[in-house]
Design a protein around this motif. Structure first.
Motif, PDB file in Angstrom:
ATOM      1  N   SER A  28       0.873  -1.183   0.000  1.00 15.87           N
ATOM      2  CA  SER A  28       0.000   0.000   0.000  1.00 15.87           C
ATOM      3  C   SER A  28       0.905   1.227   0.000  1.00 15.87           C
ATOM      4  O   SER A  28       1.842   1.302   0.799  1.00 15.87           O
ATOM      5  CB  SER A  28      -0.886  -0.032   1.257  1.00 15.87           C
ATOM      6  OG  SER A  28      -1.185   1.269   1.702  1.00 15.87           O
ATOM      7  N   THR A  29       0.620   2.179  -0.872  1.00 19.91           N
ATOM      8  CA  THR A  29       1.473   3.373  -0.922  1.00 19.91           C
ATOM      9  C   THR A  29       1.364   4.159   0.391  1.00 19.91           C
ATOM     10  O   THR A  29       2.326   4.811   0.808  1.00 19.91           O
ATOM     11  CB  THR A  29       1.090   4.286  -2.110  1.00 19.91           C
ATOM     12  OG1 THR A  29      -0.305   4.577  -2.053  1.00 19.91           O
ATOM     13  CG2 THR A  29       1.435   3.631  -3.444  1.00 19.91           C
ATOM     14  N   SER A  30       0.207   4.057   1.057  1.00 18.72           N
ATOM     15  CA  SER A  30       0.071   4.763   2.342  1.00 18.72           C
ATOM     16  C   SER A  30       0.904   4.064   3.414  1.00 18.72           C
ATOM     17  O   SER A  30       1.474   4.721   4.289  1.00 18.72           O
ATOM     18  CB  SER A  30      -1.395   4.839   2.767  1.00 18.72           C
ATOM     19  OG  SER A  30      -2.086   5.752   1.925  1.00 18.72           O
ATOM     20  N   ALA A  54      -2.214  -4.799  -1.057  1.00 17.86           N
ATOM     21  CA  ALA A  54      -3.019  -4.681   0.171  1.00 17.86           C
ATOM     22  C   ALA A  54      -3.521  -3.252   0.310  1.00 17.86           C
ATOM     23  O   ALA A  54      -3.319  -2.606   1.348  1.00 17.86           O
ATOM     24  CB  ALA A  54      -2.177  -5.090   1.385  1.00 17.86           C
ATOM     25  N   ARG A  56      -5.653  -0.152   1.093  1.00 18.04           N
ATOM     26  CA  ARG A  56      -6.559   0.056   2.229  1.00 18.04           C
ATOM     27  C   ARG A  56      -7.561   1.161   1.944  1.00 18.04           C
ATOM     28  O   ARG A  56      -7.212   2.178   1.338  1.00 18.04           O
ATOM     29  CB  ARG A  56      -5.764   0.450   3.481  1.00 18.04           C
ATOM     30  CG  ARG A  56      -4.858  -0.634   3.998  1.00 18.04           C
ATOM     31  CD  ARG A  56      -4.259  -0.262   5.347  1.00 18.04           C
ATOM     32  NE  ARG A  56      -3.261   0.785   5.258  1.00 18.04           N
ATOM     33  CZ  ARG A  56      -3.428   2.017   5.715  1.00 18.04           C
ATOM     34  NH1 ARG A  56      -4.562   2.373   6.297  1.00 18.04           N
ATOM     35  NH2 ARG A  56      -2.463   2.911   5.614  1.00 18.04           N
ATOM     36  N   GLY A  57      -8.800   0.946   2.372  1.00 21.86           N
ATOM     37  CA  GLY A  57      -9.825   1.975   2.253  1.00 21.86           C
ATOM     38  C   GLY A  57     -10.211   2.488   3.624  1.00 21.86           C
ATOM     39  O   GLY A  57      -9.566   2.138   4.620  1.00 21.86           O
ATOM     40  N   ARG A  58     -11.255   3.309   3.697  1.00 20.09           N
ATOM     41  CA  ARG A  58     -11.706   3.813   4.984  1.00 20.09           C
ATOM     42  C   ARG A  58     -12.440   2.709   5.744  1.00 20.09           C
ATOM     43  O   ARG A  58     -12.849   1.717   5.168  1.00 20.09           O
ATOM     44  CB  ARG A  58     -12.630   5.021   4.783  1.00 20.09           C
ATOM     45  CG  ARG A  58     -11.923   6.167   4.090  1.00 20.09           C
ATOM     46  CD  ARG A  58     -12.856   7.302   3.745  1.00 20.09           C
ATOM     47  NE  ARG A  58     -13.333   7.952   4.955  1.00 20.09           N
ATOM     48  CZ  ARG A  58     -14.616   8.201   5.214  1.00 20.09           C
ATOM     49  NH1 ARG A  58     -15.539   7.846   4.354  1.00 20.09           N
ATOM     50  NH2 ARG A  58     -14.966   8.786   6.324  1.00 20.09           N
ATOM     51  N   TYR A  72      -2.505   4.615  -7.957  1.00 17.99           N
ATOM     52  CA  TYR A  72      -2.562   4.561  -6.497  1.00 17.99           C
ATOM     53  C   TYR A  72      -1.398   5.367  -5.952  1.00 17.99           C
ATOM     54  O   TYR A  72      -0.239   5.048  -6.252  1.00 17.99           O
ATOM     55  CB  TYR A  72      -2.493   3.105  -6.025  1.00 17.99           C
ATOM     56  CG  TYR A  72      -3.364   2.205  -6.884  1.00 17.99           C
ATOM     57  CD1 TYR A  72      -4.750   2.246  -6.764  1.00 17.99           C
ATOM     58  CD2 TYR A  72      -2.800   1.390  -7.880  1.00 17.99           C
ATOM     59  CE1 TYR A  72      -5.554   1.487  -7.587  1.00 17.99           C
ATOM     60  CE2 TYR A  72      -3.598   0.622  -8.709  1.00 17.99           C
ATOM     61  CZ  TYR A  72      -4.984   0.673  -8.565  1.00 17.99           C
ATOM     62  OH  TYR A  72      -5.773  -0.066  -9.388  1.00 17.99           O
ATOM     63  N   PHE A  73      -1.682   6.405  -5.191  1.00 19.26           N
ATOM     64  CA  PHE A  73      -0.570   7.189  -4.664  1.00 19.26           C
ATOM     65  C   PHE A  73      -0.919   7.822  -3.320  1.00 19.26           C
ATOM     66  O   PHE A  73      -2.094   8.004  -2.981  1.00 19.26           O
ATOM     67  CB  PHE A  73      -0.121   8.263  -5.666  1.00 19.26           C
ATOM     68  CG  PHE A  73      -1.147   9.290  -6.043  1.00 19.26           C
ATOM     69  CD1 PHE A  73      -2.178   8.984  -6.907  1.00 19.26           C
ATOM     70  CD2 PHE A  73      -1.067  10.575  -5.537  1.00 19.26           C
ATOM     71  CE1 PHE A  73      -3.129   9.943  -7.269  1.00 19.26           C
ATOM     72  CE2 PHE A  73      -2.009  11.550  -5.891  1.00 19.26           C
ATOM     73  CZ  PHE A  73      -3.035  11.221  -6.763  1.00 19.26           C
ATOM     74  N   SER A  74       0.147   8.110  -2.574  1.00 23.26           N
ATOM     75  CA  SER A  74      -0.014   8.734  -1.260  1.00 23.26           C
ATOM     76  C   SER A  74       0.884   9.944  -1.186  1.00 23.26           C
ATOM     77  O   SER A  74       2.059   9.892  -1.540  1.00 23.26           O
ATOM     78  CB  SER A  74       0.337   7.745  -0.148  1.00 23.26           C
ATOM     79  OG  SER A  74      -0.549   6.651  -0.204  1.00 23.26           O
ATOM     80  N   ILE A 127     -10.461   8.135  -1.336  1.00 17.01           N
ATOM     81  CA  ILE A 127      -9.393   8.905  -0.675  1.00 17.01           C
ATOM     82  C   ILE A 127      -9.358   8.525   0.808  1.00 17.01           C
ATOM     83  O   ILE A 127     -10.403   8.470   1.468  1.00 17.01           O
ATOM     84  CB  ILE A 127      -9.638  10.428  -0.809  1.00 17.01           C
ATOM     85  CG1 ILE A 127      -9.698  10.824  -2.290  1.00 17.01           C
ATOM     86  CG2 ILE A 127      -8.540  11.214  -0.092  1.00 17.01           C
ATOM     87  CD1 ILE A 127     -10.128  12.262  -2.549  1.00 17.01           C
ATOM     88  N   GLY A 148      -6.785   6.689  -4.619  1.00 16.32           N
ATOM     89  CA  GLY A 148      -6.839   5.585  -5.578  1.00 16.32           C
ATOM     90  C   GLY A 148      -7.837   5.917  -6.671  1.00 16.32           C
ATOM     91  O   GLY A 148      -9.012   6.184  -6.378  1.00 16.32           O
TER      92      GLY A 148
END
Ligand code: BTN
Length: 255
Positions: A28-30, A54, A56-58, A72-74, A127, A148
């Motif tokens: 996951s970028t986050s 992997a 991840r969402g809220r 997909y970026f953070s 987001i 994403g």
């Protein structure tokens, strides 16, 4: 369009350019952004990947992140804002992302409270804004804003059937990443002084004027969404006339 550090950097002056890292695939970028912060990352940064294993969402949900068809970026920022104002990062990220998607696609993206981007009543972008807090000072130390975007994804898992969609056309991904970063930073730098972005959020709100359903203290409610407050809360009026300010959680909108 392949991601390239040089092509992203081309949108920045040398002194304003963030640290950028690109992955073919990552959990996951986050997660990567948070690991970098733990290792001492002090600058602004963008971590971007073609694929997440992997995502991840809220609310602890996963975010479907297939290779090649999504972006997909953070973004890591270090805004000196108070802990209570941290929800505004979410609002700011939705406004910045919506604007850039609109400019690039000429479609009409809308924001579903709090920060999903919808086109033609389907979710095309999610987001997830997370903050690493300095509780002693009462401010946010670092913010990780994960975005994403489903660009050309067609086949979604069954549970997203009828809910998720994609832009349906290729976009310049390097430009998307750079422009969203720049716009988000611009809003964050002015967060306390310039509230125009909240008006923009209201203008493109999918919820305002609609009947929404939500759960509160374990009870199902139906209400009309009437406004978004200056703090990003959704003001709803129940069928019984009660006014409620929602500040977290999920709503369903009767479209
Ligand atoms: C949501 O829809 O609930 C939010 C989804 C956020 C997805 C993005 S993709 C980039 C970043 N990395 C993650 O693991 N999640 C965010």
């Amino acid at each position: 369009m392949k991601l390239s550090i040089a092509d992203i950097k081309a949108y920045f002056n040398e002194e304003e350019s963030p640290f950028i890292e690109i992955f073919d695939s990552i959990d996951s970028t986050s997660n990567e952004a948070k690991r970098a912060i733990e290792r001492g990352l002090a600058s602004e940064a963008i971590f971007v990947s073609h694929h997440q294993t992997a995502g991840r969402g809220r609310h602890g949900k996963s975010f479907y992140s297939p290779g090649e068809s999504g972006l997909y970026f953070s973004i890591v920022l270090h805004p000196e804002i108070s802990l209570e104002k941290s929800v505004m990062l979410t609002v700011a990220a939705a406004v910045a992302t919506r604007e850039v998607i609109e400019a690039q696609t000429k479609k009409h993206p809308m924001i579903k409270w709090v920060n999903d981007i919808f086109i033609d009543n389907k979710k095309v972008c999610g987001i997830l804004a997370e903050a690493i807090n300095d509780y002693e000072k009462g401010i946010i130390k670092s913010a990780v804003i994960g975005i994403g975007i489903n660009i050309t994804t067609k086949d979604f898992p069954d549970e997203l059937d009828g809910i998720a969609s994609s832009l349906g056309e290729e976009i310049n991904r390097n430009e998307t990443v750079a422009l969203i970063f720049k716009r988000l930073k611009e809003i964050c730098d002015q967060l306390e002084n310039n509230k125009d972005f909240i008006d923009e959020y209201r203008k493109y709100s999918l919820a305002i004027g609609k009947t929404v359903s939500f759960k509160r203290n374990g009870v199902d409610h139906k209400a009309k969404a009437v406004d978004v407050s200056d703090n990003g809360e959704l003001l709803v009026i129940t069928e019984g006339g009660e006014e409620i300010l929602l500040n977290s959680g999920e709503i369903s909108i009767k479209l």
